[in-house]
Design a protein around this motif. Sequence first.
Motif, mmCIF file in Angstrom:
data_model
loop_
_atom_site.group_PDB
_atom_site.id
_atom_site.type_symbol
_atom_site.label_atom_id
_atom_site.label_comp_id
_atom_site.label_asym_id
_atom_site.label_seq_id
_atom_site.Cartn_x
_atom_site.Cartn_y
_atom_site.Cartn_z
ATOM 1 N N GLN A 382 9.266 30.408 -24.705
ATOM 2 C CA GLN A 382 9.009 30.379 -23.272
ATOM 3 C C GLN A 382 7.538 30.081 -22.992
ATOM 4 O O GLN A 382 7.204 29.424 -22.002
ATOM 5 N N VAL A 383 6.648 30.564 -23.869
ATOM 6 C CA VAL A 383 5.230 30.225 -23.730
ATOM 7 C C VAL A 383 5.052 28.708 -23.776
ATOM 8 O O VAL A 383 4.348 28.112 -22.940
ATOM 9 N N VAL A 384 5.686 28.080 -24.755
ATOM 10 C CA VAL A 384 5.580 26.630 -24.879
ATOM 11 C C VAL A 384 6.146 25.942 -23.639
ATOM 12 O O VAL A 384 5.515 25.040 -23.054
ATOM 13 N N ALA A 385 7.313 26.366 -23.213
ATOM 14 C CA ALA A 385 7.951 25.739 -22.048
ATOM 15 C C ALA A 385 7.099 25.900 -20.796
ATOM 16 O O ALA A 385 6.963 24.959 -19.994
ATOM 17 N N ALA A 386 6.521 27.088 -20.618
ATOM 18 C CA ALA A 386 5.701 27.329 -19.428
ATOM 19 C C ALA A 386 4.436 26.482 -19.449
ATOM 20 O O ALA A 386 3.968 26.021 -18.394
ATOM 21 N N HIS A 387 3.857 26.269 -20.617
ATOM 22 C CA HIS A 387 2.679 25.420 -20.706
ATOM 23 C C HIS A 387 3.037 23.958 -20.421
ATOM 24 O O HIS A 387 2.255 23.243 -19.786
ATOM 25 N N VAL A 388 4.190 23.524 -20.883
ATOM 26 C CA VAL A 388 4.612 22.156 -20.610
ATOM 27 C C VAL A 388 4.874 21.976 -19.112
ATOM 28 O O VAL A 388 4.474 20.973 -18.497
ATOM 29 N N ALA A 389 5.506 22.963 -18.492
ATOM 30 C CA ALA A 389 5.835 22.869 -17.068
ATOM 31 C C ALA A 389 4.649 23.158 -16.173
ATOM 32 O O ALA A 389 4.573 22.656 -15.042
ATOM 33 N N GLY A 390 3.720 23.979 -16.658
ATOM 34 C CA GLY A 390 2.568 24.391 -15.861
ATOM 35 C C GLY A 390 2.686 25.836 -15.442
ATOM 36 O O GLY A 390 3.767 26.307 -15.076
ATOM 37 N N THR A 391 1.577 26.558 -15.497
ATOM 38 C CA THR A 391 1.573 27.966 -15.134
ATOM 39 C C THR A 391 0.309 28.281 -14.329
ATOM 40 O O THR A 391 -0.276 27.377 -13.716
ATOM 41 N N ARG A 392 -0.140 29.529 -14.333
ATOM 42 C CA ARG A 392 -1.251 29.954 -13.495
ATOM 43 C C ARG A 392 -2.526 29.143 -13.781
ATOM 44 O O ARG A 392 -2.737 28.656 -14.881
ATOM 45 N N TYR A 393 -3.396 29.103 -12.764
ATOM 46 C CA TYR A 393 -4.762 28.567 -12.886
ATOM 47 C C TYR A 393 -4.802 27.117 -13.383
ATOM 48 O O TYR A 393 -5.769 26.694 -14.020
ATOM 49 N N GLY A 394 -3.770 26.371 -13.086
ATOM 50 C CA GLY A 394 -3.765 24.967 -13.491
ATOM 51 C C GLY A 394 -3.579 24.751 -14.974
ATOM 52 O O GLY A 394 -3.850 23.655 -15.484
ATOM 53 N N ILE A 395 -3.118 25.774 -15.691
ATOM 54 C CA ILE A 395 -2.865 25.624 -17.123
ATOM 55 C C ILE A 395 -1.564 24.847 -17.301
ATOM 56 O O ILE A 395 -0.496 25.271 -16.854
ATOM 57 N N ARG A 396 -1.643 23.701 -17.970
ATOM 58 C CA ARG A 396 -0.455 22.877 -18.158
ATOM 59 C C ARG A 396 -0.722 21.834 -19.237
ATOM 60 O O ARG A 396 -1.888 21.547 -19.576
ATOM 61 N N VAL A 397 0.335 21.293 -19.765
ATOM 62 C CA VAL A 397 0.225 20.171 -20.690
ATOM 63 C C VAL A 397 0.165 18.883 -19.882
ATOM 64 O O VAL A 397 1.046 18.629 -19.038
#
Length: 639
Positions: A382-397
């Motif tokens: 889920q960490v990987v998926a959330a980074h790919v999709a984008g999460t808090r503070y503009g953190i995204r792939v």
Amino acid sequence: MVVFGAQVCGDLSAGAAREWLVTDGVGGYAMGTVSGLRTRRYHGLLVVAEPGQPARRHLGLAALDPVLTLPSGASVSLATHEWSGGVVSPEGHTLLERFELVDGLPRWRWRIGPVVVERTLAMVHGRSHVGIVHRLLSAPDEVKLTLKALVTWRDAHAERGASGPPPVVASTADGAVVERAFRLHGPSWRVGGEWYRGAYAREEAARGLNAAEDLWFAGEFGASLRAGEAVEVEAWAGDGEARGARRIVDRARDRARSLTHDACDDVDAALVLAADAFVVAGAQGAPDVVAGYPWFGTWARDTMTSYEGLFLATGWCDEGRELLRAYAATLSEGMLANTADTGQTEYNTVDGTLWFLHAVERHVTATDDEDLAAEVLPGLEQVVAAHVAGTRYGIRVDPTDGLVTQGAPGVALTWMDARVDGIPVTPRVGKPVEVNALWINGLAAVAGLKERLGGDAAGLHRLRERAAASFASRYRIVRAASDVQDAAALYDVVDGPDGDDPATRPNQLLAWSLPHAPLRGTPVPERLFSLFTPLGPRSLAVDDPAFTGTHRGSPAERDRAYHQGTVWPWLTGPYVDALRHSQAKDHRELLAGIEAHLWEWGVGSVSETADGLAPHRATGCPFQAWSVAETLRVRRIVG
């Protein structure tokens, strides 16, 4: 064992600059200096942490001042205090002939002619409880020893003064209860009742903070002694009974010896005991890690960066397993909770979660604990998926290159997180180099865990391969074909608001040091060698216009310098790893400066930071978890 004689103990500039620490395993501690002078607002013999909240501490017993009455009738104080205005009185440090740290416990010895008195203290592991033993080693006749209890009850970060009410002290048959918060226990208690005004803490003054407070003389214990006899005093918070100070010391010594029974040398033993100081009982009963003493609580980034050194290098794997499980439960939107020190849980790092992926993979690799892998793997995916999709503070792939980008106004999400007036000093918005080294490493870690459990990790491998290819093409600095020195150096951040940042910082070391690092095994650029000092890499190259060589002054001055040239000992770990996988040489010698530093400041431990310029005087916390953890880890690796 470390020993200091009268030349250090009796010189306040030397003895008061060296600090000792004894912890209780629940976030509290006793702390002071070799000379006995309280130089910080945090110094005291009983500092109490709230249950499950290591960052919320109160100072209780500030000092226990020994006064000898000799056979001649002369009275001699063995304590040392400094007062507002610069007066040092009494000057008991001038009578110290010896300080030693044995099995992690401090011991002082004062000599007044033929009369020799020794003090030892220890804490009960798992409780806020200190035992203090004063023993008369030699005397031609009976002497009287009085122990004056100076107390307060206040937040460890604050002060309390005589302008307010004094602490409420209720006497008992064998001591007193102070503010209904902690107990004092010992022989022949006599009530006191006056303020000692203007106790001065020189280190707080040097940090640009209020340096004066008032202490309450609650009362005194006393006994007449002959050579070989001792006085035992205890102080504890919460419920409980006296345990016997000598028994507390003996049990603490036995515990220390059990922790260090397989240490290869004195330095290794010191590092193991230093590591033990940071492992505490957390909020949910699982182990946690105090980032640094005396003022930090628990921080996920520091904990995960320290994980290998604190739990795997030491063999404390069972405790580590429970810690990882507890932290996995904090995952939210693909991010690990970083800290609750401020009173609320904060998700405010871009790298702490990626260090968590690394810690889990290192644990499973070291222990073959596939049950843990199966339990936490869904959260890691889920960490990987959330980074790919984008999460808090503009953190995204970034879909264009597969690299992690981050940044939002007013926040600093990497470990270089200092702010002044709410403005980040090093915002590093964009794609920081170590974040993407951790991302690539983390993708490989999760893929390996999934395959270990029989799953299909093809998608994770594709993400990693794309990110690794982009890393190789995006981060390298090539100024000119003939510029051999910079040919392999890396940008610190790419795709920032002002473009790519070529600042030479140690963050790029992770591109070589991590187990699945994108550049592992390739030559480390020579320019990085210039960052290294006896205590570790500087956080910025000396020739950078923003370089600041000293980490001192007011809070704002220190925060501005925090990551602009200040030395960080924890980075010695990545530095050694990077070179170990790319150069055939004796890497043990890179640790010589830190090994010597063990006896220079926080005695038996490693400091948080140091000045970027020689002589690289230590700064920050004298006792820092990731500094100790990384030193212990790589020292055991390189032998």
